[in-house]
Write a protein that holds these residues in place. Sequence first.
Motif, short mmCIF file in Angstrom:
data_model
loop_
_atom_site.label_atom_id
_atom_site.label_comp_id
_atom_site.label_asym_id
_atom_site.label_seq_id
_atom_site.Cartn_x
_atom_site.Cartn_y
_atom_site.Cartn_z
N GLY A 226 63.85 45.28 -7.76
CA GLY A 226 63.09 46.02 -8.75
C GLY A 226 61.72 45.41 -8.97
N GLY A 227 60.71 46.26 -9.02
CA GLY A 227 59.36 45.80 -9.29
C GLY A 227 59.06 45.82 -10.77
N PRO A 228 57.86 45.42 -11.17
CA PRO A 228 57.48 45.46 -12.58
C PRO A 228 57.42 46.89 -13.12
CG PRO A 228 55.59 44.91 -11.20
CD PRO A 228 56.80 44.84 -10.33
N VAL A 229 57.24 47.85 -12.22
CA VAL A 229 57.34 49.28 -12.54
C VAL A 229 58.17 49.91 -11.42
CG1 VAL A 229 55.17 49.43 -13.83
CG2 VAL A 229 55.15 49.76 -11.35
N PRO A 230 58.89 51.00 -11.69
CA PRO A 230 59.78 51.58 -10.67
C PRO A 230 59.07 51.93 -9.37
CG PRO A 230 60.25 52.52 -12.82
CD PRO A 230 59.02 51.69 -12.99
N GLN A 231 57.79 52.31 -9.43
CA GLN A 231 57.07 52.68 -8.22
C GLN A 231 56.96 51.52 -7.24
OE1 GLN A 231 56.10 53.21 -11.45
NE2 GLN A 231 54.34 54.58 -11.49
N LEU A 232 57.09 50.30 -7.75
CA LEU A 232 56.94 49.11 -6.90
C LEU A 232 58.29 48.51 -6.51
CD1 LEU A 232 53.81 47.37 -8.47
CD2 LEU A 232 53.95 48.94 -6.52
N ASP A 233 59.36 49.27 -6.69
CA ASP A 233 60.66 48.84 -6.18
C ASP A 233 60.58 48.77 -4.65
OD1 ASP A 233 61.51 48.95 -8.76
OD2 ASP A 233 63.07 50.45 -8.43
N THR A 234 61.47 47.97 -4.08
CA THR A 234 61.56 47.85 -2.62
C THR A 234 63.03 47.80 -2.22
OG1 THR A 234 59.51 46.56 -2.53
CG2 THR A 234 60.93 46.49 -0.59
N VAL A 235 63.36 48.45 -1.14
CA VAL A 235 64.71 48.36 -0.56
C VAL A 235 64.59 47.71 0.81
CG1 VAL A 235 66.62 49.66 0.43
CG2 VAL A 235 65.73 50.28 -1.81
N MET A 236 65.39 46.69 1.05
CA MET A 236 65.47 46.10 2.38
C MET A 236 66.81 46.49 2.99
SD MET A 236 65.65 42.25 3.92
CE MET A 236 67.43 42.37 3.95
N VAL A 237 66.75 47.21 4.09
CA VAL A 237 67.95 47.65 4.80
C VAL A 237 68.16 46.73 5.98
CG1 VAL A 237 69.05 49.53 6.04
CG2 VAL A 237 67.60 50.04 4.08
N GLU A 238 69.33 46.14 6.07
CA GLU A 238 69.63 45.20 7.16
C GLU A 238 70.16 45.94 8.37
OE1 GLU A 238 71.94 41.78 6.00
OE2 GLU A 238 71.26 41.95 3.93
N GLY A 239 69.67 45.55 9.53
CA GLY A 239 70.13 46.12 10.79
C GLY A 239 70.33 45.04 11.82
N PRO A 240 70.78 45.41 13.03
CA PRO A 240 71.05 44.40 14.07
C PRO A 240 69.80 43.64 14.52
CG PRO A 240 71.17 46.63 14.96
CD PRO A 240 71.10 46.76 13.48
N HIS A 241 68.63 44.21 14.28
CA HIS A 241 67.39 43.56 14.72
C HIS A 241 66.56 43.07 13.55
CE1 HIS A 241 68.35 44.94 18.72
NE2 HIS A 241 68.45 46.19 18.28
N GLY A 242 67.21 42.87 12.40
CA GLY A 242 66.48 42.36 11.24
C GLY A 242 66.42 43.38 10.12
N GLY A 243 65.66 43.02 9.07
CA GLY A 243 65.58 43.89 7.91
C GLY A 243 64.34 44.76 7.94
#
Length: 283
Positions: A226-243
Motif C-alpha cells: 500500500g502506498g501513501p494514497v491508493p493510486q500509489l499502491d503496487t503489486v508484485m507478482v512472482e513468476g519463474p523468472h522473477g517478480g
Amino acid sequence: MSARSIITARQARLGTELRKLRERAGLSGREAARGMGFAETRISAVESARVGVSGERVRYLAGQYACDDTALIDALVAMADERGHGWWEEYRGLVPSGYLDLAELENKAAHLSTFQTMHVPGLLQTEEHIQAVFGASVPKLSEEQIERRTEFRLRRQETLGADQAVPYRALIHEAALRIKAADSKAARRQLLHILERSELPQVTVRVIPFEVDGFSGIAHPLVHAGGPVPQLDTVMVEGPHGGAFLDAEAQLARYRQALRQVEEAALGVIESRQFIHRLAQTM
C-alpha cells in the motif's frame, strides 16, 4: 542534471505517475514541453526516470497538468525529494536487482499483504528454511551466493521488528505450510516461528486449508504494498523468472479484489493459529 546509470523501481514509478498526470491532462510530451518551456527530451527523460526531478518541479508539473489531488501530489513530492540510500543498496551487485526493489518497496509501504501458495512468505522464514530454499535453486548457487541471499532476506525481515513497523497481512495456503524445504524438524521449527511472529501486534497470519470448498485462489504468489494514497499502491507478482511490479489502475483493482476473495476463504486469525499449531505437532 546527468543521466542515471541505475534506475530503481521506485524512481521509475515516480516517472510513470508523472506521465499518467500528463496523459490525463490530454497533453502529448511535445505539447507539455512547449507549454512549460522545456525541451521535449527533458519531459521524456523525467518520465522514463533517466534523470531525477525535484519536489518543487513535481508541484509545477502537477499544476500545469491541472491536477488538484493534493494527497497524491504531496506523495509524489515526497518521493522526488527522497535522499540517501537504503540499507539494500549495500547489496547492489551481490544479489539480483529485483531483490533490492522488493526491499525498497517493503520499506516504503504504508501496509503490506502477501498471498503464498508454495512457499512460506519470505518475511516469515527461518534462516535454515531460507538456506534450504536457496540451496535448491536451479542453476545451483555457490555457497557465497546462498550466504549473501540468506543474509539479505534476514535483513528484509527487520521491517517487521522495527519500532514503526508497517501492518503486515500474510495469507498462506496449507500447501505452503506443508512443504518441507529441508526436513521434518526444520519444517516444524518453521511453523513454530510463524506462530511466534504472528504474535507481533502488526502481523496477521491467516491460513487457507485444503478442505475449503470452491477455492481456486490466485494462480501465482503476490505481494501488495500500500502506498501513501491508493493510486500509489503496487503489486508484485512472482513468476519463474522473477517478480513483476504492477501499478496500472485496472491491475491494482483486480488484485485487490483477488485478495478479498482469498480472505473470504481463509480461516480466522485464532483458527489459523490453532491450525498451524496442530500441523506443527504432526511434523
